[in-house]
Design a protein around this motif. Structure first.
Motif, short mmCIF file in Angstrom:
data_model
loop_
_atom_site.label_atom_id
_atom_site.label_comp_id
_atom_site.label_asym_id
_atom_site.label_seq_id
_atom_site.Cartn_x
_atom_site.Cartn_y
_atom_site.Cartn_z
N ILE A 178 40.99 44.58 42.26
CA ILE A 178 41.96 44.48 41.12
C ILE A 178 41.84 45.75 40.25
O ILE A 178 40.55 46.08 39.84
CB ILE A 178 41.61 43.40 40.33
CG1 ILE A 178 41.56 42.15 41.10
CG2 ILE A 178 42.54 43.31 39.19
CD1 ILE A 178 40.58 41.08 40.58
N THR A 214 40.83 34.84 37.24
CA THR A 214 40.90 33.97 38.36
C THR A 214 40.00 34.33 39.41
O THR A 214 39.63 35.79 39.59
CB THR A 214 42.33 33.71 38.91
OG1 THR A 214 42.81 34.92 39.02
CG2 THR A 214 43.14 32.92 37.83
N HIS A 263 51.33 30.34 36.89
CA HIS A 263 50.97 31.65 37.28
C HIS A 263 52.27 32.52 37.06
O HIS A 263 52.25 33.91 36.78
CB HIS A 263 50.69 31.96 38.55
CG HIS A 263 49.21 31.43 38.74
ND1 HIS A 263 48.27 32.24 38.53
CD2 HIS A 263 48.62 30.19 39.24
CE1 HIS A 263 47.11 31.60 38.73
NE2 HIS A 263 47.26 30.22 39.04
N LYS A 317 45.07 37.99 36.16
CA LYS A 317 44.30 38.58 37.61
C LYS A 317 42.87 38.85 37.13
O LYS A 317 41.92 38.70 38.25
CB LYS A 317 44.94 39.42 38.07
CG LYS A 317 45.46 40.87 37.20
CD LYS A 317 46.12 41.60 37.82
CE LYS A 317 46.00 43.05 37.38
NZ LYS A 317 46.62 43.30 35.97
N THR A 318 42.42 39.04 36.26
CA THR A 318 40.88 39.53 35.79
C THR A 318 40.21 38.24 35.73
O THR A 318 39.11 38.04 36.06
CB THR A 318 40.80 39.90 34.29
OG1 THR A 318 41.39 41.29 34.47
CG2 THR A 318 39.44 40.25 34.12
N SER A 335 43.79 39.26 31.24
CA SER A 335 44.86 39.17 32.04
C SER A 335 44.49 38.06 33.08
O SER A 335 43.23 37.87 33.52
CB SER A 335 45.54 40.15 32.70
OG SER A 335 44.39 40.65 33.68
#
Lengths: 440, 440
Positions: free
Chosen positions: A2, B52, B91, B49-50, B47
């Motif tokens: 990521i 999860t 999401h 995505k950071t 965010s």
């Protein structure tokens, strides 16, 4: 993998930046304490019903809402879902939001904990607030406010105290500022005089955008409200003049009397500004805004009197007055003006450098001894080349490096490098202690 | 009218509580500084995505998500919407969440700002974190973590330093604690030895719940995983013993060697605990948990080594180790044990009391003079009966009250009441100054 990034409008503050923030915070906190304000902490979350309808329609749209946890669709408003109505749906799937300022939470607290608080309640609070605004220069989605408020007194003393506090803090930071004051009653009276009372929210809203849209923009907005040119001319002439003693009615008289008391004790420290509107709906009396006199930047502080804020939470109404410092914007102004003092930034004094396990073990002992004596000290944690360890010492800005090589270990000494002087000297631990205590 | 209340699981901290929190925070911060940690601030938002997949499946479910601002339905996953699938829908309508701890943000920061950071990076951070957990005694949805981490070194020195820091801080707070340590490698080696490697996450998850479900509960959970009774018996015997030197394979050997180094320098300050699992997925080496030795309460601190945490953010992997103090739980323990020191809580020294406008004006002058000299002082802001003003002085805990009546105004003196001694004396402002400077 990521790619690491932050949401737009949010920032990290690395240690170098953190020291600047600390410098400003400590000036503000010191003043808060001298003025008798006590610390309050409220959570970042507030229920949506606490937050909404306090900041005007525009403010409501800038609230960040938090999704219910678990199966939020179960409680969703089915009609809104079918109709694709985001706004109505949001209210059914989000119970809570993030605080928009520290004033509405304060109003909630004083009503909720009324019996545990001594009034007049002088509290300060420092912490982040959130606005879903479009990020741009000087505008962040999370920013830190530093607020001082006096709740439970409607005296002019409160107004004067918070203004004086502003003057003192900015002076101690070495910033030249204009502390602009106006009075809502004066403005309301003027609108009444011009028969614009019914449109007052819209008119003040237009005026509040003066910085962004200019005088012409305000003019156009007022035309758009269906106000005649004559009336607009008189209104614009009023907001541009600097005499608050001209009054046409009772409301204006009330504003004038109050401003006179404030000006009497504060003198030149504040400036009357008839154009100052302030966006927030909850102000009822004196309003204030602080801008840099040296730099075009926008407001770095603002506040005012809100004598009806606790009314919506029920029970007895409590009058209040307060100011807020915008930490992030003050940092930006200090940066732009390069106004930072030249000081040590709290970095540790001494780094222990070593070359093998025995050296590291000995370094561990010394470092622990120093820390126990209250002296900040660091041990390079890995076995690495001298060059690498010294580079770290240099980058972090240490003033002393204590080296523990074979010679030092066998003779129970320490080779101390004075990085600022470029010299080095072998000494015992006791001699090092003396040197550190003398120099620090 | 809105009944003022807070979302469930959130709390206000009024000034009296705030002073307790400050007492603990300053002990922690003082140690952080002596150990050479520098302050980092990261935003409350990260965010999704950071956030999860860093805290295990259970952790993911406890993340608070923030609704997109504006028309969030436009970007909504239509399939999920039709199917009523909350999780998938979330999401698409939430980009960001609130931080769950301070460790994952740290990992993001060190990768994102790699070129601006000197490694080994010793940072501390103090701030709120959020978990959508069921609120209960000692468990809040917002709580404050105080973290110190060393990133960029895999040395045992880092492990030992953070453990030593724990020991020092709790000693300075006057709390007796057990600092329990284990090593993930030792545990992994044991599971490997028992041929349970493939189920290790589930087994460690069950073990981590020992406090809540008891030994029998863990036994039952392991049976549920299809593990035979013989193997469970051997496993349970292992987690209950206290000898980390028994090894069956290479992984266990690695854990043992590391623990030996730590125990060598820390001695009795830490205790080996073979049952310590720690819930978070990201730990790879030493794990630690602190509990009170005087009170059954659950953990008041925890941490460990995470040598692969930055890997998911790409580039070079950086090893790290860190600990966290749970401020809110430490407050709870200090409360339960009544372990607070008997000290002044920073309240202002002196209150000026008056009975008319001239008295208030004179009081204003005096108060401003004192504040300029760095002495905290307060002016009662309203004209009120002496009884009311003195009651306020008493409730807030002032030690001096300066009264300005007609006699004082005409003779340019101040009647000073010493509330702690029950006496009073007339004096000039200069005499008052001397008294305040002597006593404070």
């Amino acid at each position: 993998m990521i790619k690491p990034s932050l949401p737009k409008g949010f920032r990290d503050h690395l240690p170098a930046e953190g020291h600047k923030r600390e410098f400003i915070l400590s000036a503000i906190q010191d003043a808060f304490h001298r003025y008798g304000f006590q610390k309050l902490e409220t959570p970042l979350f507030e229920s949506m019903k606490t937050l909404t309808e306090k900041y005007g329609e525009e403010g409501d749209q800038l609230l960040f809402k938090v999704l219910r946890s678990g199966d939020f669709l179960q409680k969703a408003n089915q009609e809104a879902l079918q109709a694709g109505d985001s706004r109505a749906l949001a209210h059914s799937i989000c119970e809570n939001g993030l605080r928009y300022d520290l004033t509405v939470p304060l109003a909630r607290v004083v009503v909720q904990h009324q019996s545990d608080i001594q009034f007049p309640f002088r509290r300060y609070q420092i912490g982040p607030v959130f606005r879903a605004d479009r990020p741009q220069k000087g505008r962040y989605r999370q920013f830190t406010q530093c607020d001082a408020d006096i709740v439970g007194s409607s005296s002019w003393v409160g107004d004067a105290e918070v203004l004086k506090l502003y003057a003192e803090v900015f002076e101690s930071l070495g910033l030249k500022v204009a502390i602009r004051v106006n009075h809502r009653k004066l403005m309301q009276g003027m609108l009444q005089h011009l028969s614009l009372s019914e449109q007052s929210t819209a008119v003040l809203g237009a005026l509040d955008k003066m910085d962004k849209i200019g005088e012409k923009g305000v003019y156009k907005a007022l035309i758009g409200l269906g106000i005649t040119e004559n009336v607009i001319d008189e209104f614009m002439a009023w907001v541009k003049q600097s005499d608050f003693t001209i009054v046409h009615n009772e409301a204006m008289q009330e504003g004038r009397d109050r401003l006179e008391k404030i000006i009497k004790v504060l003198g030149d420290a504040v400036q009357f500004d008839a154009s100052l509107a302030r966006g927030l709906d909850y102000y009822t009396g004196m309003v204030v805004e602080v801008v840099s006199s040296e730099l075009e930047f926008g407001s770095i502080g603002g506040g005012g009197r809100y004598d009806e804020l606790t009314k919506v939470f029920g029970g007895q109404n409590l009058p209040g007055v307060g100011i807020s410092f915008g930490l992030d914007r003050i940092v930006d102004v200090m940066d732009a003006l390069e106004r930072w003092p030249n000081e040590s930034d709290g970095k540790p004094l001494i780094l222990f450098v070593h070359f093998d396990e025995p050296g590291m073990a000995k370094g561990w002992e010394y470092v622990q001894k120093l820390r126990c004596m209250g002296i900040p000290a660091e041990l390079y944690p890995d076995i690495a080349k001298a060059k690498k360890q010294l580079k770290y010492a240099d980058q972090r800005g240490f003033t002393y490096v204590a080296m523990l090589g074979d010679d030092e270990l066998s003779s129970n000494t320490i080779m101390v490098k004075f990085l600022d002087q470029g010299s080095q000297r072998s000494m015992t631990f006791d001699e090092l202690l003396t040197a550190l205590n003398t120099e620090s």
